[in-house]
Design a protein around this motif. Structure first.
Motif, PDB file in Angstrom:
ATOM      1  N   MET A   1      -9.938  -9.688  -6.548  1.00  0.00           N
ATOM      2  CA  MET A   1      -9.633  -9.047  -5.284  1.00  0.00           C
ATOM      3  C   MET A   1     -10.315  -7.686  -5.251  1.00  0.00           C
ATOM      4  O   MET A   1     -10.291  -6.943  -6.213  1.00  0.00           O
ATOM      5  CB  MET A   1      -8.123  -8.906  -5.127  1.00  0.00           C
ATOM      6  CG  MET A   1      -7.718  -8.182  -3.865  1.00  0.00           C
ATOM      7  SD  MET A   1      -5.953  -8.235  -3.582  1.00  0.00           S
ATOM      8  CE  MET A   1      -5.911  -9.497  -2.338  1.00  0.00           C
ATOM      9  N   GLN A   2     -10.893  -7.360  -4.123  1.00  0.00           N
ATOM     10  CA  GLN A   2     -11.578  -6.083  -3.931  1.00  0.00           C
ATOM     11  C   GLN A   2     -10.595  -5.010  -3.470  1.00  0.00           C
ATOM     12  O   GLN A   2      -9.600  -5.325  -2.816  1.00  0.00           O
ATOM     13  CB  GLN A   2     -12.667  -6.241  -2.870  1.00  0.00           C
ATOM     14  CG  GLN A   2     -13.779  -7.182  -3.269  1.00  0.00           C
ATOM     15  CD  GLN A   2     -14.566  -6.633  -4.442  1.00  0.00           C
ATOM     16  OE1 GLN A   2     -14.870  -5.461  -4.498  1.00  0.00           O
ATOM     17  NE2 GLN A   2     -14.867  -7.500  -5.391  1.00  0.00           N
ATOM     18  N   PRO A   3     -10.865  -3.743  -3.782  1.00  0.00           N
ATOM     19  CA  PRO A   3     -10.032  -2.667  -3.238  1.00  0.00           C
ATOM     20  C   PRO A   3     -10.062  -2.708  -1.707  1.00  0.00           C
ATOM     21  O   PRO A   3     -10.943  -3.308  -1.104  1.00  0.00           O
ATOM     22  CB  PRO A   3     -10.703  -1.393  -3.757  1.00  0.00           C
ATOM     23  CG  PRO A   3     -11.472  -1.841  -4.959  1.00  0.00           C
ATOM     24  CD  PRO A   3     -11.904  -3.255  -4.666  1.00  0.00           C
ATOM     25  N   ALA A   4      -9.101  -2.059  -1.078  1.00  0.00           N
ATOM     26  CA  ALA A   4      -9.006  -2.048   0.373  1.00  0.00           C
ATOM     27  C   ALA A   4     -10.224  -1.358   0.986  1.00  0.00           C
ATOM     28  O   ALA A   4     -10.779  -0.434   0.407  1.00  0.00           O
ATOM     29  CB  ALA A   4      -7.733  -1.331   0.806  1.00  0.00           C
ATOM     30  N   VAL A   5     -10.605  -1.796   2.168  1.00  0.00           N
ATOM     31  CA  VAL A   5     -11.709  -1.171   2.893  1.00  0.00           C
ATOM     32  C   VAL A   5     -11.236   0.164   3.469  1.00  0.00           C
ATOM     33  O   VAL A   5     -11.959   1.148   3.469  1.00  0.00           O
ATOM     34  CB  VAL A   5     -12.200  -2.110   4.024  1.00  0.00           C
ATOM     35  CG1 VAL A   5     -13.244  -1.429   4.879  1.00  0.00           C
ATOM     36  CG2 VAL A   5     -12.749  -3.393   3.423  1.00  0.00           C
ATOM     37  N   ALA A   6      -9.982   0.186   3.961  1.00  0.00           N
ATOM     38  CA  ALA A   6      -9.400   1.404   4.528  1.00  0.00           C
ATOM     39  C   ALA A   6      -8.010   1.620   3.942  1.00  0.00           C
ATOM     40  O   ALA A   6      -7.310   0.653   3.635  1.00  0.00           O
ATOM     41  CB  ALA A   6      -9.316   1.298   6.043  1.00  0.00           C
ATOM     42  N   VAL A   7      -7.631   2.868   3.768  1.00  0.00           N
ATOM     43  CA  VAL A   7      -6.302   3.210   3.250  1.00  0.00           C
ATOM     44  C   VAL A   7      -5.648   4.253   4.155  1.00  0.00           C
ATOM     45  O   VAL A   7      -6.325   5.013   4.838  1.00  0.00           O
ATOM     46  CB  VAL A   7      -6.362   3.760   1.802  1.00  0.00           C
ATOM     47  CG1 VAL A   7      -6.840   2.699   0.841  1.00  0.00           C
ATOM     48  CG2 VAL A   7      -7.208   4.999   1.706  1.00  0.00           C
ATOM     49  N   ASP A   8      -4.327   4.265   4.144  1.00  0.00           N
ATOM     50  CA  ASP A   8      -3.548   5.293   4.832  1.00  0.00           C
ATOM     51  C   ASP A   8      -3.706   6.563   4.003  1.00  0.00           C
ATOM     52  O   ASP A   8      -3.337   6.588   2.832  1.00  0.00           O
ATOM     53  CB  ASP A   8      -2.094   4.829   4.874  1.00  0.00           C
ATOM     54  CG  ASP A   8      -1.121   5.833   5.475  1.00  0.00           C
ATOM     55  OD1 ASP A   8      -1.488   7.008   5.658  1.00  0.00           O
ATOM     56  OD2 ASP A   8       0.016   5.428   5.735  1.00  0.00           O
ATOM     57  N   PHE A   9      -4.246   7.620   4.585  1.00  0.00           N
ATOM     58  CA  PHE A   9      -4.527   8.812   3.774  1.00  0.00           C
ATOM     59  C   PHE A   9      -3.258   9.500   3.282  1.00  0.00           C
ATOM     60  O   PHE A   9      -3.305  10.303   2.366  1.00  0.00           O
ATOM     61  CB  PHE A   9      -5.447   9.801   4.516  1.00  0.00           C
ATOM     62  CG  PHE A   9      -4.828  10.531   5.676  1.00  0.00           C
ATOM     63  CD1 PHE A   9      -4.182  11.737   5.488  1.00  0.00           C
ATOM     64  CD2 PHE A   9      -4.918  10.015   6.956  1.00  0.00           C
ATOM     65  CE1 PHE A   9      -3.626  12.419   6.554  1.00  0.00           C
ATOM     66  CE2 PHE A   9      -4.362  10.694   8.030  1.00  0.00           C
ATOM     67  CZ  PHE A   9      -3.715  11.895   7.825  1.00  0.00           C
ATOM     68  N   VAL A  10      -2.088   9.179   3.822  1.00  0.00           N
ATOM     69  CA  VAL A  10      -0.833   9.765   3.363  1.00  0.00           C
ATOM     70  C   VAL A  10      -0.259   8.976   2.181  1.00  0.00           C
ATOM     71  O   VAL A  10       0.368   9.541   1.307  1.00  0.00           O
ATOM     72  CB  VAL A  10       0.194   9.861   4.508  1.00  0.00           C
ATOM     73  CG1 VAL A  10       1.522  10.414   4.032  1.00  0.00           C
ATOM     74  CG2 VAL A  10      -0.354  10.729   5.631  1.00  0.00           C
ATOM     75  N   ARG A  11      -0.464   7.691   2.135  1.00  0.00           N
ATOM     76  CA  ARG A  11      -0.031   6.858   1.004  1.00  0.00           C
ATOM     77  C   ARG A  11      -1.144   5.846   0.720  1.00  0.00           C
ATOM     78  O   ARG A  11      -1.153   4.742   1.239  1.00  0.00           O
ATOM     79  CB  ARG A  11       1.300   6.182   1.261  1.00  0.00           C
ATOM     80  CG  ARG A  11       1.310   5.392   2.501  1.00  0.00           C
ATOM     81  CD  ARG A  11       2.527   4.556   2.677  1.00  0.00           C
ATOM     82  NE  ARG A  11       2.166   3.764   3.854  1.00  0.00           N
ATOM     83  CZ  ARG A  11       2.949   3.030   4.526  1.00  0.00           C
ATOM     84  NH1 ARG A  11       4.176   2.902   4.187  1.00  0.00           N
ATOM     85  NH2 ARG A  11       2.506   2.370   5.572  1.00  0.00           N
TER      86      ARG A  11
END
Length: 156
Positions: free
Chosen positions: A1-11
């Motif tokens: 599985m690849q890391p997420a393309v986008a993340v919530d910058f707060v968590r």
């Protein structure tokens, strides 16, 4: 599985591919005497399991980092420790929009954002919101690579 393309910058769950996988968590960690028995096991997301580590609850685990994030449109933002955000969301458990929104932990994903957008992200200025009422809904998700480049760790 690849890391997420986008993340919530707060968590930022998903910076590591293991964050996105379900894992078997020991309720009482093996490191402090827990056994690998059905009654001591539960499912957890990889991010929570990694942050919980050898603690009995994720809420009691020390936060790994906090710092400053230079958001592409919002500018410089202080980022609270990740487990502080989890604790706040769990404690309040519902959307705090003044409209009287019915979103709860049981039926919606909830987010932490400041009540006053110009204020610091701290317990007195933060509220829990559903996706619809989140004041950062258009700015919240950042490319994972962008997050890593723009996040500066702090000793807060």
């Amino acid at each position: 599985m690849q890391p997420a393309v986008a993340v919530d910058f707060v968590r930022p769950r998903g910076l590591k591919s293991v964050d996105l996988l379900p894992q078997v968590d020991h309720v009482r960690p093996v490191a402090i005497g827990g056994e690998t028995a059905v009654e001591n096991l539960r499912l957890a997301c990889g991010w929570c399991n990694r942050k919980k580590s050898s603690h009995i609850e994720i809420y009691g685990a020390p936060s790994a980092y906090a710092g400053i994030f230079i958001h592409p449109t919002l500018g410089t933002i202080s980022i609270p420790r990740p487990l502080w955000v989890v604790r706040l969301t769990k404690m309040r458990g519902r959307c705090e929009d003044p409209s009287g929104c019915n979103a709860r932990l049981q039926n919606s994903e909830l987010f932490v954002a400041p009540r006053r957008l110009s204020g610091a992200i701290n317990p007195t200025n933060c509220a829990v919101y559903c996706r619809e009422h989140d004041p950062w809904k258009r700015e919240r998700f950042i490319g994972a690579g962008t997050y890593a480049q723009r996040f500066q760790k702090s000793n807060l």
